[in-house]
Design a protein around this motif. Structure first.
Motif, mmCIF file in Angstrom:
data_model
loop_
_atom_site.group_PDB
_atom_site.id
_atom_site.type_symbol
_atom_site.label_atom_id
_atom_site.label_comp_id
_atom_site.label_asym_id
_atom_site.label_seq_id
_atom_site.Cartn_x
_atom_site.Cartn_y
_atom_site.Cartn_z
ATOM 1 N N TYR A 1 -11.929 54.318 6.879
ATOM 2 C CA TYR A 1 -12.927 55.059 7.655
ATOM 3 C C TYR A 1 -12.365 56.394 8.127
ATOM 4 C CZ TYR A 1 -15.628 56.422 11.764
ATOM 5 O OH TYR A 1 -16.347 57.134 12.697
ATOM 6 N N THR A 2 -11.121 56.383 8.605
ATOM 7 C CA THR A 2 -10.489 57.621 9.068
ATOM 8 C C THR A 2 -10.330 58.605 7.915
ATOM 9 O OG1 THR A 2 -9.270 56.300 10.714
ATOM 10 C CG2 THR A 2 -8.507 58.547 10.350
ATOM 11 N N ALA A 3 -10.042 58.093 6.719
ATOM 12 C CA ALA A 3 -9.962 58.956 5.536
ATOM 13 C C ALA A 3 -11.320 59.569 5.219
ATOM 14 C CB ALA A 3 -9.446 58.157 4.342
ATOM 15 N N SER A 4 -12.390 58.793 5.410
ATOM 16 C CA SER A 4 -13.736 59.303 5.115
ATOM 17 C C SER A 4 -14.123 60.438 6.052
ATOM 18 C CB SER A 4 -14.764 58.166 5.220
ATOM 19 O OG SER A 4 -14.983 57.789 6.572
ATOM 20 N N GLN A 5 -13.461 60.535 7.188
ATOM 21 C CA GLN A 5 -13.721 61.627 8.128
ATOM 22 C C GLN A 5 -12.926 62.887 7.798
ATOM 23 O OE1 GLN A 5 -12.848 59.473 11.848
ATOM 24 N NE2 GLN A 5 -15.035 59.666 12.342
ATOM 25 N N HIS B 1 -9.478 63.209 7.528
ATOM 26 C CA HIS B 1 -8.153 63.377 8.127
ATOM 27 C C HIS B 1 -7.053 63.309 7.079
ATOM 28 C CE1 HIS B 1 -9.533 63.326 12.309
ATOM 29 N NE2 HIS B 1 -10.404 62.398 11.927
ATOM 30 N N TYR B 2 -7.320 62.666 5.950
ATOM 31 C CA TYR B 2 -6.394 62.598 4.828
ATOM 32 C C TYR B 2 -7.177 62.076 3.641
ATOM 33 C CZ TYR B 2 -6.183 58.035 7.163
ATOM 34 O OH TYR B 2 -6.516 56.869 7.800
ATOM 35 N N GLY B 3 -6.562 62.084 2.452
ATOM 36 C CA GLY B 3 -7.256 61.659 1.249
ATOM 37 C C GLY B 3 -7.214 60.154 1.052
ATOM 38 N N LEU B 4 -8.164 59.650 0.283
ATOM 39 C CA LEU B 4 -8.243 58.212 0.015
ATOM 40 C C LEU B 4 -7.027 57.733 -0.774
ATOM 41 C CD1 LEU B 4 -9.791 55.519 0.003
ATOM 42 C CD2 LEU B 4 -10.993 56.319 -2.057
ATOM 43 N N VAL B 5 -6.654 58.455 -1.821
ATOM 44 C CA VAL B 5 -5.510 58.063 -2.648
ATOM 45 C C VAL B 5 -4.226 58.073 -1.817
ATOM 46 C CG1 VAL B 5 -4.092 58.679 -4.639
ATOM 47 C CG2 VAL B 5 -6.586 58.843 -4.789
ATOM 48 N N GLY C 1 -5.949 48.721 -1.650
ATOM 49 C CA GLY C 1 -7.002 49.498 -2.295
ATOM 50 C C GLY C 1 -8.386 48.948 -2.006
ATOM 51 N N LEU C 2 -8.525 47.624 -2.035
ATOM 52 C CA LEU C 2 -9.826 47.005 -1.771
ATOM 53 C C LEU C 2 -10.298 47.269 -0.343
ATOM 54 C CD1 LEU C 2 -9.435 43.543 -3.580
ATOM 55 C CD2 LEU C 2 -10.951 45.426 -4.227
ATOM 56 N N LEU C 3 -9.423 47.022 0.631
ATOM 57 C CA LEU C 3 -9.846 47.133 2.027
ATOM 58 C C LEU C 3 -9.983 48.580 2.484
ATOM 59 C CD1 LEU C 3 -9.174 44.091 1.929
ATOM 60 C CD2 LEU C 3 -8.393 44.278 4.285
ATOM 61 N N ILE C 4 -9.071 49.439 2.062
ATOM 62 C CA ILE C 4 -9.195 50.856 2.426
ATOM 63 C C ILE C 4 -10.404 51.469 1.728
ATOM 64 C CG2 ILE C 4 -8.118 53.128 2.225
ATOM 65 C CD1 ILE C 4 -5.420 51.792 2.635
ATOM 66 N N ALA D 1 -15.906 53.590 1.943
ATOM 67 C CA ALA D 1 -17.289 53.584 1.460
ATOM 68 C C ALA D 1 -18.281 53.274 2.581
ATOM 69 C CB ALA D 1 -17.439 52.564 0.336
ATOM 70 N N LEU D 2 -17.909 52.383 3.483
ATOM 71 C CA LEU D 2 -18.829 51.960 4.543
ATOM 72 C C LEU D 2 -18.866 52.926 5.723
ATOM 73 C CD1 LEU D 2 -18.115 48.121 4.586
ATOM 74 C CD2 LEU D 2 -20.212 49.253 3.825
ATOM 75 N N GLY D 3 -17.837 53.736 5.873
ATOM 76 C CA GLY D 3 -17.828 54.708 6.970
ATOM 77 C C GLY D 3 -17.861 54.045 8.334
#
Length: 204
Positions: free
Chosen positions: A44-48, A50-54, A153-156, A161-163
């Motif tokens: 969720y923090t990545a979706s905002q 603050h850093y990339g998903l990968v 990978g699954l949980l992050i 995706a859910l934000g």
């Protein structure tokens, strides 16, 4: 626990993806800090932004490995002989139980480490018998990294995706954790009853 999660979120937002690695290492060594909450929250923090998903997944996997290595070395320091001595002081447990467990781990250790990293309630503890049994370090690190990469990978990814609905991942994963704990408790009860009955028969 909410205050711990708030602190971890602040850390992730302040130092970025390395904060995810620190949080994941922490939850690996200290199971009361649940990955089922930390990882979706990291997504969720990545979706905002603050850093990339990968980067989040990569740092989380590195943190998982660091935490697992701490427990691995704790198990190696404990050793099978000392563990057997501890077992002899526990009611209904014998040193031979440790020998059997280590024998099983010698045969199935790689699968246990890989799959164990995907099972809530087991993912941290599986590192200890790996260290006790003397599983080769590179082998342990490789299978731990592979299993952790899938789990993280699954949980992050789900949290990303859910934000703002990231907590849905925590609740679903928590239900799986509860099921695992029930199964573990049932196995422990079965073991105690079986061993107690065996002692009664031997006494007669």
């Amino acid at each position: 626990m909410s205050s711990v999660l708030d602190w971890l979120v602040g850390l992730m937002r302040t130092i970025g993806a390395p904060g995810v690695g620190f949080a994941t290492a922490l939850e690996t060594v200290f199971p009361p800090v649940p990955s089922e909450a930390v990882l979706p929250l990291a997504g969720y923090t990545a979706s905002q932004g603050h850093y990339g998903l990968v980067a989040a997944i990569a740092w989380a996997t590195a943190g998982s490995l660091v935490g697992a290595l701490v427990l691995y070395y704790a198990g190696a320091r404990l050793g099978a002989e000392r563990l057997a001595g501890i077992a002899e002081r526990i009611p209904l447990v014998y040193a031979r139980d440790v020998d059997r467990a280590m024998g099983w781990f010698d045969r199935h250790g790689r699968t246990a480490v890989l799959v164990g990293r995907l099972v809530p309630g087991v993912r941290s503890l599986i590192s200890v018998p790996a260290g006790v049994s003397g599983m080769p370090l590179l082998q342990f690190a490789g299978f731990t990294t592979a299993g952790s990469l899938v789990w993280n990978g699954l949980l992050i990814g789900a949290g990303y995706a859910l934000g703002e609905q990231w907590h849905l991942v925590e609740s679903r994963a928590g239900e799986i954790s509860d099921l695992v704990y029930v199964v573990i408790a049932a196995v422990v009860v079965w073991f105690v009853v079986r061993r107690w009955r065996g002692r009664r028969r031997a006494g007669r």
